[in-house]
Design an enzyme around this catalytic site. Sequence first.
Site, PDB file in Angstrom:
ATOM      1  N   LYS A  53      11.860  -5.893 -91.103  1.00  0.00           N
ATOM      2  CA  LYS A  53      13.120  -5.232 -91.426  1.00  0.00           C
ATOM      3  C   LYS A  53      14.292  -5.895 -90.696  1.00  0.00           C
ATOM      4  CE  LYS A  53      10.569  -1.024 -92.345  1.00  0.00           C
ATOM      5  NZ  LYS A  53       9.963   0.193 -91.771  1.00  0.00           N
ATOM      6  N   GLN A  97      10.375   4.263 -86.960  1.00  0.00           N
ATOM      7  CA  GLN A  97       9.115   3.681 -87.407  1.00  0.00           C
ATOM      8  C   GLN A  97       7.969   4.647 -87.097  1.00  0.00           C
ATOM      9  OE1 GLN A  97       8.822   0.699 -89.163  1.00  0.00           O
ATOM     10  NE2 GLN A  97       6.791   1.544 -89.510  1.00  0.00           N
ATOM     11  N   ASP A 120      15.894   6.286 -95.008  1.00  0.00           N
ATOM     12  CA  ASP A 120      14.492   6.406 -95.412  1.00  0.00           C
ATOM     13  C   ASP A 120      14.283   7.549 -96.407  1.00  0.00           C
ATOM     14  OD1 ASP A 120      12.546   4.614 -94.762  1.00  0.00           O
ATOM     15  OD2 ASP A 120      12.036   5.493 -92.831  1.00  0.00           O
TER      16      ASP A 120
END
Length: 294
Positions: A53, A97, A120
């Site tokens: 990312k 994460q 997200d």
Amino acid sequence: MTQIIDGKIVAANLKEEIKQKTEVLFKTKGIKPGLALLLVGDDPASKVYVASKDKACAALGFNSIIMRLPDTASEAECLKIINDWNNDSNVHGILIQLPLPKQIDEQKIIKAISPSKDVDGFHPESVGRLVIGLPCFLPCTPHGIIELIKRYNIETKGKHVVVVGRSNIVGKPISNLMYQKQPYANAIVTICHTGAPDIFKFTREADILIVAVGVPELIKAEHVKDGVVVFDVGINRVADPNSPKGSRLCGDVDYASVLPKASAITPVPGGVGPMTIAMLMYNTYLSASGETQY
């Protein structure tokens, strides 16, 4: 002839489009999209995901911030970092994460993220807005499937979409997206899971089959009908004595047997997977540009 839905090509094209838009955004408004990532612990897979990312951010001209904490970090430490990012105008997207260490309440951490920076799409407010059709950041993997449907011009209106799997990350959101009265959706949706006495009864009825259960090669040729469109979200590593590494990657669909029956299918790897990071970058750009309003 079966059409191979190539997520690598679509993701590369999308990233190039985002890069060009990012250059315009910076030239016209002086804004550079910023993505902040929190990594707690030393999980090898998580470290790889965060690095990929970060690399994508650099390639597109984004700013990225990576905060790494040991697996002994407290919930309070994480909440403090998220609060700081919520109040930082240079941060447009916040990503935690997962998984987190057991001493940290995952849902509490997710709920601490400002919905306006929830790139997200996991915050309860984002999920609620998705369900009722209000603007929000869509979860990246389901959003990637929609983008593939769009770019391959796959007809969905009135089609029977069968989703195998009910996770919060893929199964539930893609089901909600597919039945909404929108272009590249407006389908009849069935969700299958372990509660079904016979999952394959439903998969055989699917015009479009989306599989995300984490069971290697669960779906075989006899479980689908001719002409089905298949999106395989699974990625599994299985033993393979014929591979130099002694193993290989495969999806939740037995690609070799289903391929001749499908009208279109995603491979694993190289299908849905590459779209996830591309859509994360897209959501971060939308946040920076103000195109997704809350």
